[in-house]
Design a protein around this motif. Structure first.
Motif, short mmCIF file in Angstrom:
data_model
loop_
_atom_site.label_atom_id
_atom_site.label_comp_id
_atom_site.label_asym_id
_atom_site.label_seq_id
_atom_site.Cartn_x
_atom_site.Cartn_y
_atom_site.Cartn_z
N ARG A 154 0.83 -1.21 0.00
CA ARG A 154 0.00 0.00 0.00
C ARG A 154 0.87 1.26 0.00
NH1 ARG A 154 -3.24 -3.20 3.58
NH2 ARG A 154 -2.25 -2.24 5.40
N ALA A 196 2.23 1.76 -3.43
CA ALA A 196 1.18 2.29 -4.31
C ALA A 196 0.95 3.78 -4.05
CB ALA A 196 -0.12 1.51 -4.08
N ASN A 235 1.65 6.39 -7.19
CA ASN A 235 0.53 7.13 -7.79
C ASN A 235 -0.52 7.38 -6.70
OD1 ASN A 235 -1.69 8.10 -9.28
ND2 ASN A 235 -1.09 6.90 -11.09
N LEU A 276 -4.36 7.47 -7.86
CA LEU A 276 -4.91 6.15 -8.17
C LEU A 276 -5.07 5.32 -6.90
CD1 LEU A 276 -5.83 4.06 -10.21
CD2 LEU A 276 -3.43 3.40 -10.54
N ALA A 277 -4.08 5.41 -5.98
CA ALA A 277 -4.17 4.65 -4.74
C ALA A 277 -5.40 5.07 -3.93
CB ALA A 277 -2.89 4.86 -3.92
N GLN A 278 -5.66 6.36 -3.88
CA GLN A 278 -6.84 6.84 -3.14
C GLN A 278 -8.13 6.39 -3.83
OE1 GLN A 278 -6.79 11.05 -2.45
NE2 GLN A 278 -8.23 10.92 -0.76
N ALA A 279 -8.12 6.37 -5.15
CA ALA A 279 -9.31 5.92 -5.88
C ALA A 279 -9.59 4.44 -5.64
CB ALA A 279 -9.11 6.18 -7.37
N LEU A 280 -8.54 3.67 -5.36
CA LEU A 280 -8.69 2.25 -5.09
C LEU A 280 -9.05 1.96 -3.63
CD1 LEU A 280 -5.70 0.84 -7.17
CD2 LEU A 280 -8.15 0.66 -7.70
N GLY A 281 -9.22 3.01 -2.84
CA GLY A 281 -9.64 2.83 -1.46
C GLY A 281 -8.51 2.77 -0.46
N ILE A 282 -7.29 3.02 -0.88
CA ILE A 282 -6.16 3.03 0.06
C ILE A 282 -6.20 4.34 0.85
CG2 ILE A 282 -3.64 3.05 0.26
CD1 ILE A 282 -3.53 1.34 -2.26
N THR A 331 -4.69 7.00 1.93
CA THR A 331 -3.40 7.65 1.73
C THR A 331 -3.09 8.68 2.82
OG1 THR A 331 -4.47 9.25 0.23
CG2 THR A 331 -3.43 7.32 -0.75
#
Length: 284
Positions: free
Chosen positions: A165, A168, A172, A175-181, A183
């Protein structure tokens, strides 16, 4: 192998271990978050003064570890939450803000402990024989501990889900935040871990150094030079920078004195900034 060669090799290993230990916290904060924490050296100083404090209280030196990491953790959380977080998109402002924080921490320590030098006693000062040469056991323990910490960090960063994580997020973040990570939470945790590691390094180095409020500046500069040469955001950059900067400084200092060692390190950093500004192993 004669005794002088063994001694020089052990001293070089000790210098590299010390540099790696004090750089690790800044490598996490600067390399992963892009925040140049100018107060990094002051968190190392807080760790060293934690050792001074527990010694004054008559407690074992090991109790300075939770004290330093606790103090640095609380300070780190507060600094990230209310000072750094609003300035993530403004790197020059974070530099100025943490520079002011460094001066404030230094003055607070001066008010509490004075400007004089302090020393920390350790029971691990007796030398042991290494290939026929006596060497302080505490330095040997510090070398081994640093290797263990670096190995554990490498395994965590490359093999764990949390390390994935983090990679990621740094590669990016959008993109990481869009995937639910999460950040923002990861960034906060990375900053706190970085300053806690700085405090831990101060505790571990306390029995080996003269402690005074200005010691943080040298550790900050050395760590910065390591990251300039090695590159940001990779463990390879950390290892490479430590090897080049630490090796050059140790060898030059042993031949021509400490001032010459600092001069060589400065020239190396300038050359890398000019010819290879991303360092040896930058993630970019």
């Amino acid at each position: 192998m004669d005794g002088a060669t063994v001694l020089h090799a052990l001293n070089l290993a000790y210098e590299l271990a010390t540099l790696a230990l004090t750089t690790l916290g800044l490598a996490i904060v600067f390399g992963l978050l892009g925040v140049m924490n100018m107060a990094h050296g002051e968190f190392v100083m807080i760790g060293a003064y934690s050792a001074v404090t527990v010694q004054a209280w008559g407690l074992p030196l090991v109790t300075a570890v939770p004290l330093a990491m606790g103090v640095c953790g609380v300070l780190g959380y507060a600094v990230e939450r209310w000072l750094i977080r609003p300035l993530y998109a403004r790197p020059f402002d974070t530099l100025l803000a943490t520079w002011a924080l460094a001066m404030l921490l230094r003055k607070l320590v001066e008010a509490l402990f004075g400007r004089g030098y302090r020393n920390v006693e350790s029971t691990l000062t007796q030398p042991v024989m290494v290939l026929g040469s006596p060497y302080p056991v505490y330095r040997l323990a510090l070398i081994v501990l640093t290797l263990m910490v670096m190995a554990a960090l490498f395994v965590w960063y490359r093999q764990s889900a949390a390390g994935l994580r983090v990679r990621a997020m740094t590669t990016n973040p959008v993109l990481a935040q869009a995937l639910g990570i999460p950040t923002r939470r990861l960034a906060s945790q990375a900053f706190v871990i970085g300053v806690m590691l700085a405090g831990l390094s101060g505790v571990l180095l306390a029995p080996l150094i003269r402690i005074e409020p200005g010691i943080g500046v040298d550790y900050l500069l050395d760590a910065f030079f390591v990251l300039v040469v090695g590159g940001l955001g990779t463990l390879g950059g950390l290892f490479g920078g430590v090897g080049i900067i630490g090796g050059a400084q140790a060898i030059t200092s042993s031949i021509a004195g400490q001032t010459s060692g600092y001069a060589v390190v400065l020239m190396l950093s300038i050359v890398f900034l000019w010819l290879k500004p991303d360092g040896l192993f930058s993630r970019r």
